[in-house]
Scaffold this active site. Sequence first.
Site, PDB file in Angstrom:
ATOM      1  CG  HIS A 106      -0.342   0.404   2.507  1.00 37.25           C
ATOM      2  ND1 HIS A 106      -0.974   1.210   3.427  1.00 37.25           N
ATOM      3  CD2 HIS A 106       0.859   0.106   3.055  1.00 37.25           C
ATOM      4  CE1 HIS A 106      -0.198   1.397   4.473  1.00 37.25           C
ATOM      5  NE2 HIS A 106       0.915   0.733   4.283  1.00 37.25           N
ATOM      6  CB  CYS A 160       3.180   2.894   5.762  1.00 34.47           C
ATOM      7  SG  CYS A 160       3.194   1.295   6.611  1.00 34.47           S
ATOM      8  CD  GLN A 178      -6.670   1.340  10.686  1.00 31.89           C
ATOM      9  OE1 GLN A 178      -7.339   2.180  10.095  1.00 31.89           O
ATOM     10  NE2 GLN A 178      -5.428   1.572  11.076  1.00 31.89           N
ATOM     11  CB  SER A 201      -3.701   4.653   9.267  1.00 33.41           C
ATOM     12  OG  SER A 201      -3.830   3.660  10.242  1.00 33.41           O
ATOM     13  CG  HIS A 204      -4.526   3.296   3.331  1.00 28.99           C
ATOM     14  ND1 HIS A 204      -3.507   2.782   4.102  1.00 28.99           N
ATOM     15  CD2 HIS A 204      -5.443   3.787   4.227  1.00 28.99           C
ATOM     16  CE1 HIS A 204      -3.783   2.951   5.387  1.00 28.99           C
ATOM     17  NE2 HIS A 204      -4.959   3.557   5.483  1.00 28.99           N
TER      18      HIS A 204
END
Length: 210
Positions: A106, A160, A178, A201, A204
């Site tokens: 991702h 990330c 998630q 977060s 994405h």
Amino acid sequence: MSLSPLPAHLQKQPTNQSPLQPPPEPDNMSNTIETGLPEDWEVRHSQSKNLPYYFNSATKTSRWEPPSGTDVDKLKIYMAKYHSPTSQQQQQQQQQQQQGKIRCAHLLVKHNQSRRPSSWRESEITRTKQEALTTLQGFEQRIKSGSISLGELALTESDCSSARKRGDLGYFGRGDMQKEFEDAAFALKPGEISGIVDTASGLHLIERLE
């Protein structure tokens, strides 16, 4: 081959399996025939180095290089079958798929409303959610145009820690991520890339690898 744990913001990643080991041999003679090694020699695997080595069961000595008298052609076949990275990866892939797990990469763009508004790229992320969306939409267009891959972009642009691995998160199953991320990931087929996914977060783009 081992994979590091998933980033904290994506929950826990399952621990990977240990490297493939050669099957137990019924006796030393059959081991010698298959490996091409001289009598009393066998192939073992160093867990600390993650490399094969050669052990003499009679003298209890070991070495990294094949002993003299080895049938090199037979040894090559044996090593390719039991100790090659490809065979280990294939075994891991089969095991994970049998457990209903998938593998994804991702590209994450965080914003000031993210659960943890910081990353390896920025100690304090101040961009708004709309700015993050605009940025990720630009990345999405570049990927769709074929000018760059998601993995290549992730190396430098993902917020990330998986960026160093081209965004690769390894294998995960239901309940490991998630919910929004999980639903989008499991809806993909291998090779497909999701639209923009919004989680706590950040935003994405997800690519299903396996």
